[in-house]
Each structure stands twice: as structure tokens, then as C-alpha cells.
Design an enzyme around this catalytic site. Structure first.
Site, short mmCIF file in Angstrom:
data_model
loop_
_atom_site.label_atom_id
_atom_site.label_comp_id
_atom_site.label_asym_id
_atom_site.label_seq_id
_atom_site.Cartn_x
_atom_site.Cartn_y
_atom_site.Cartn_z
N ASN A 9 0.82 -1.20 0.02
CA ASN A 9 0.03 -0.01 0.02
C ASN A 9 0.89 1.13 0.09
OD1 ASN A 9 -1.93 2.03 0.52
ND2 ASN A 9 -2.18 1.45 2.71
N LYS A 11 0.11 4.28 -0.39
CA LYS A 11 -0.43 5.56 0.32
C LYS A 11 0.06 6.63 -0.78
CE LYS A 11 -0.22 3.33 4.77
NZ LYS A 11 -0.08 3.50 6.11
N HIS A 95 -9.53 1.33 4.51
CA HIS A 95 -8.16 1.49 5.32
C HIS A 95 -8.21 2.52 6.53
CE1 HIS A 95 -4.15 2.98 6.45
NE2 HIS A 95 -3.73 1.59 5.83
N GLU A 97 -6.76 4.75 7.58
CA GLU A 97 -6.53 6.45 7.37
C GLU A 97 -7.89 6.88 6.52
OE1 GLU A 97 -2.79 5.63 5.50
OE2 GLU A 97 -1.90 5.31 7.38
N GLU A 167 -5.43 -4.76 10.49
CA GLU A 167 -4.17 -3.77 10.86
C GLU A 167 -4.56 -2.90 12.10
OE1 GLU A 167 -2.20 -2.59 7.04
OE2 GLU A 167 -4.21 -1.60 7.13
N GLY A 173 2.57 2.58 10.63
CA GLY A 173 3.31 3.70 10.51
C GLY A 173 4.31 3.98 11.78
N SER A 213 3.30 -1.79 10.29
CA SER A 213 4.60 -1.98 10.55
C SER A 213 5.46 -3.37 10.21
CB SER A 213 5.22 -1.52 11.95
OG SER A 213 4.76 -0.23 12.03
P1 PGA Z 1 2.74 0.48 7.67
O1 PGA Z 1 1.63 0.57 6.80
O2 PGA Z 1 3.41 -0.86 7.20
O3 PGA Z 1 3.65 1.80 7.23
O4 PGA Z 1 2.54 0.35 8.98
C1 PGA Z 1 0.78 -0.42 6.70
C2 PGA Z 1 -0.81 -0.11 6.21
O5 PGA Z 1 -1.33 1.06 6.43
O6 PGA Z 1 -1.25 -0.58 5.17
#
Ligand code: PGA
Length: 252
Positions: A9, A11, A95, A97, A167, A173, A213
Site C-alpha cells: 500500500n 499511500k 483503510h 486512514e 491492521e 506507521g 509496521s
Molecule cells: P505500515 O502501513 O506498514 O507503514 O505500518 C501499513 C498500512 O497502513 O497498510
């Protein structure tokens, strides 16, 4: 036997040329991987160029969002028809976000999931609790709410085209990961939820990715858990070498 699925992903990252450079490097690094489904999710603006760069490879294309209408007066939105047209097989929906910053709700997630499936796109439905939910002992109730509402009304056949990504928001992140045991416990819980409305046979086939992460150095212990069927990777998918290592962690 479930084929693991490892998806990147990206983003809000990568110009078109940077995106093409990344997948051009990646396709060589993972060319020999046959037992993991590999997916990248660039921004909308890079989808077309990435689709061309991936032709003839074992890497599939995903979008990061979708709208539920096919066309019409919906300024700024992208439809399932358009995502199919550009070469997407998958689309990430719900997601955290998007839930946090863009008003995505369980209801909009469910509408998007159904629209995607109607047009032959496979949804990757994201679910997961926030830190305050976990600390309040609400992890399972939040995850249950996301899962049950996200897949509401899907036939068994539609569910089989769907991937669930667990997640925990506090792990996204942040560099903090759920331990393999913590993640496995929630993955097994999600599979048990599916048993309420679907047969054991169907439930056994659904792929549940972990996310938050995921990095080359923790991928093997996560991806070898019984109910973890791959990963949704953010930060570590922005570099070909680290994403390829995570893909290989899911391999045989
Ligand atoms: P990250 O993001 O691996 O940077 O923690 C995962 C995601 O949001 O899908």
C-alpha cells in the site's frame, strides 16, 4: 491450502516515474516467486503506467480506494468500471486512514465492497482497533463491528473473492507491531466470526492479511502463524528490496 497474499500500500507516495522505477526493480526481484500472490497499490495517477510496467509479470495491481457508482456527477471520485479499465484486480477498502481522515464508515465500506465485487474487483477490506480500543479491552468488539458490517450481505462466492486485512491502528506507521501471538489471536477470531454466516469450507479459504509496521525482520514470524495469510505493507513496500524480502517471507 490458502495462497498467501502480500500487498504493498503505497499511500500518498511516488510520482509516475518513481512508481515505474519501483515496480521495474520489483518485478525482477520476485520473478521466481510462484506461491505468493503479489499486489501493489499505487496512487490513482500512477495506475496506468504501473499497469504497463507490470505486463507479463506475476504482480497484480490494486487501487487504494473506490467509489460505488459507475459514473455520473460525483466530482473527484473513481469508479469500479474505471479501475477495471486501467487494469486493477484488487482494491483496498476501508483503510484506517480513510476511516480517520476521510469519513469512511462501515456503511460506505460495505457499499464499496459490493460495487467492487459487482465489477470483478477483489476487495481488500481493512479492519482494526485503535490504541484506546485495545486499552479499553474492546479489540474484539471493534474488529467484529468492522468485519460483520464490511461483509454484510455478501454471498459465499463473493466472500471468497474478498481479502480481509487486520491492521491494528496503533501499529500502522509506528514501528510497533502486534506480536505474532497477538495478531494470530485476532486472525483466528476473525475466521471464527465468518463461521456465523458461512460454511467451514468457505471460512477456511478466506485470506486474512496482517498489517501495521510489517518489515523484512518481522515478516517471517508473522506470516508463519496459522491464520495469517500474508501482509498489507505500507512503509516497507516503498522500496523494492524490502518489499521483495517480505514477499519471500510468505513463500514456501
Ligand atoms: P505500515 O502501513 O506498514 O507503514 O505500518 C501499513 C498500512 O497502513 O497498510
Amino acid at each position: 491450502m490458502r495462497t498467501p497474499i502480500v500487498a504493498g500500500n503505497w499511500k500518498l507516495n511516488k510520482t509516475i516515474s518513481e512508481a515505474v522505477e519501483l515496480v521495474t526493480a520489483l518485478r525482477d526481484l520476485v520473478a521466481n516467486v510462484t506461491d505468493v500472490e503479489i499486489v501493489v497499490a499505487p496512487t490513482f495517477t500512477a495506475l496506468s503506467a504501473v499497469a504497463r510496467a507490470l505486463q507479463g509479470s506475476n504482480i497484480r495491481l490494486s487501487a487504494q480506494n473506490i467509489f460505488w457508482e459507475d459514473s455520473g456527477a460525483f466530482t473527484g471520485e473513481i469508479s469500479p468500471v474505471m479501475l477495471k479499465d486501467v487494469g486493477c484486480d484488487y482494491v483496498i477498502i476501508g483503510h484506517s486512514e480513510r476511516r480517520q481522515y476521510f469519513g469512511e464508515t462501515n456503511e460506505s465500506v460495505n457499499r464499496k465492497v459490493k460495487a467492487a465485487l459487482t465489477h470483478g474487483l477483489k476487495p481488500i477490506i481493512c479492519v482494526g482497533e485503535r490504541l484506546e480500543d485495545r486499552e479499553a479491552g474492546k479489540t474484539k468488539s471493534v474488529v467484529e463491528n468492522h468485519v460483520i458490517n464490511g461483509i454484510d450481505g455478501l454471498s459465499a462466492e463473493q466472500l471468497l473473492s474478498t481479502v480481509i486485512a487486520y491492521e491494528p491502528v496503533w501499529a500502522i506507521g509506528t514501528g510497533i507491531t502486534a506480536t505474532p501471538n497477538e495478531a494470530q489471536e485476532v486472525h483466528a477470531f476473525i475466521r471464527s466470526l465468518l463461521l456465523r454466516n458461512y460454511s467451514a469450507d468457505v471460512t477456511e479459504q478466506i485470506r486474512i492479511q496482517c498489517g501495521g509496521s510489517v518489515k523484512p525482520d518481522n515478516a517471517v514470524e508473522l506470516l508463519t502463524q496459522a491464520d495469517i495469510d500474508g501482509a498489507l505493507v505500507g512503509g516497507a513496500s516503498l522500496e523494492a528490496e524490502s518489499f521483495a524480502q517480505i514477499v519471500k517471507a510468505g513463500s514456501g
